[in-house]
Design an enzyme around this catalytic site. Structure first.
Site, PDB file in Angstrom:
ATOM      1  N   VAL A  23      25.870 -19.741  -9.631  1.00 48.56           N
ATOM      2  CA  VAL A  23      25.633 -19.323  -8.250  1.00 48.56           C
ATOM      3  C   VAL A  23      25.005 -17.933  -8.245  1.00 48.56           C
ATOM      4  O   VAL A  23      25.464 -17.027  -8.944  1.00 48.56           O
ATOM      5  CB  VAL A  23      26.940 -19.348  -7.424  1.00 48.56           C
ATOM      6  CG1 VAL A  23      28.035 -18.522  -8.076  1.00 48.56           C
ATOM      7  CG2 VAL A  23      26.702 -18.871  -5.999  1.00 48.56           C
ATOM      8  N   SER A  24      23.929 -17.775  -7.489  1.00 44.52           N
ATOM      9  CA  SER A  24      23.250 -16.497  -7.320  1.00 44.52           C
ATOM     10  C   SER A  24      22.844 -15.932  -8.682  1.00 44.52           C
ATOM     11  O   SER A  24      22.106 -16.579  -9.432  1.00 44.52           O
ATOM     12  CB  SER A  24      24.163 -15.540  -6.544  1.00 44.52           C
ATOM     13  OG  SER A  24      23.465 -14.385  -6.141  1.00 44.52           O
ATOM     14  N   TRP A  25      23.297 -14.721  -9.039  1.00 41.97           N
ATOM     15  CA  TRP A  25      22.973 -14.138 -10.354  1.00 41.97           C
ATOM     16  C   TRP A  25      23.381 -15.082 -11.479  1.00 41.97           C
ATOM     17  O   TRP A  25      22.672 -15.224 -12.471  1.00 41.97           O
ATOM     18  CB  TRP A  25      23.693 -12.793 -10.491  1.00 41.97           C
ATOM     19  CG  TRP A  25      23.437 -12.055 -11.759  1.00 41.97           C
ATOM     20  CD1 TRP A  25      22.459 -11.127 -11.986  1.00 41.97           C
ATOM     21  CD2 TRP A  25      24.167 -12.165 -12.987  1.00 41.97           C
ATOM     22  NE1 TRP A  25      22.545 -10.648 -13.279  1.00 41.97           N
ATOM     23  CE2 TRP A  25      23.577 -11.267 -13.915  1.00 41.97           C
ATOM     24  CE3 TRP A  25      25.262 -12.928 -13.395  1.00 41.97           C
ATOM     25  CZ2 TRP A  25      24.050 -11.118 -15.216  1.00 41.97           C
ATOM     26  CZ3 TRP A  25      25.737 -12.791 -14.692  1.00 41.97           C
ATOM     27  CH2 TRP A  25      25.133 -11.893 -15.593  1.00 41.97           C
TER      28      TRP A  25
END
Length: 265
Positions: free
Chosen positions: A96-98
């Site tokens: 998720v995300s980074w």
């Protein structure tokens, strides 16, 4: 979740293991920037019966900082060594995300060990469709994790979605964050500098679920479309929420992920 410390090639990692069914591989989760194990708690609660593994990257949460800065490929290798210790030959992977960058790197670098791939609120890296400048500038420092009042004021601008109209979600979010150090946060920023998966996305062999939010100030939905277009066996699902939809729309997100992991190829 069972939480313990594991020494992996000299680097101590704080690892969380949620026990579940052994009929399919466990789910290895890679978290967002500055986020500790606790942040994915609401999502894992909604994801019933799925065995899961998540760890604090070096310098974040309960994992001590590394002796040297790292890159996504070194973290992918470290993750593989952790799986060796835990006795898992193959896993499903969610980033998720980074952590989506790390998930892509793991799927490419450790292709035989990654059965299926889930990419949530993420992008192909440095060469991406940028988010809103005002939101990105607020992400440049970890102040929001250290200053609850500041987080309350800026959460809607940074994360969008449910955070815009429900300020009480801010304190629920912070309750699941175990802050460690500014140094660890900046190590994560440095690790992503210059990294891109665009040159090799078309080599990823895994069935892939790309999840993107319609109101994400940090990672516009166009990045999800790029990932789904370039990964050969990928599908895109959009969520009417913001950047942290795995938390604020945990029930729906968990159902989508569970269906994807259990369906026939």
């Amino acid at each position: 979740m069972e939480i313990g410390l594991h020494d992996v090639d000299g680097q101590v990692l704080r690892v969380g293991i949620r026990r579940g069914r052994r009929t399919r591989p466990p789910l290895l989760l890679f978290n967002g920037i500055g986020a500790s194990i606790e942040l994915v708690g609401p999502f894992l609660e909604a994801l019933e019966d799925q065995e899961a593994i998540v760890f604090d990257v070096p310098g974040v949460g309960g994992s001590p900082p590394p002796s040297l800065p790292y890159r996504p490929w070194t973290l992918a290798r470290l993750s593989a060594r952790l799986l060796d210790q835990l006795g898992h030959d193959q896993v499903d992977v969610l980033g998720v995300s980074w952590g989506g960058a790390l998930a892509q790197q793991f799927a490419f670098q450790q292709a035989a060990r990654c059965r299926r791939l889930v990419l949530a609120a993420t992008s192909p890296g440095h060469l991406m469709v940028p988010g809103r400048l005002s939101a990105l500038l607020k992400m440049a420092t970890p102040r929001r994790y250290r200053d609850p009042d500041y987080m309350r004021r800026v959460a809607g601008d940074i994360y969008g979605g449910a955070f815009r109209n429900s300020p009480e979600l801010v304190f629920e979010h912070l309750r699941h964050v175990s802050w460690s150090s500014d140094y660890g946060y900046y190590l994560q920023l440095l690790a992503g500098f210059g990294w891109s998966s665009l040159p090799w996305l078309h080599f990823l062999p895994q069935p892939t679920l790309v999840m993107a939010a319609t109101d994400d100030p940090l990672v516009p939905v166009a990045n999800g479309r790029i990932l789904a277009k370039l990964i050969p066996d990928a599908c895109l699902v959009t969520i009417d929420d913001g950047h942290l939809f795995l938390i604020t729309s945990a029930g729906r997100s968990a159902r989508l992920v569970s269906d994807f992991l259990t369906q026939a190829r």
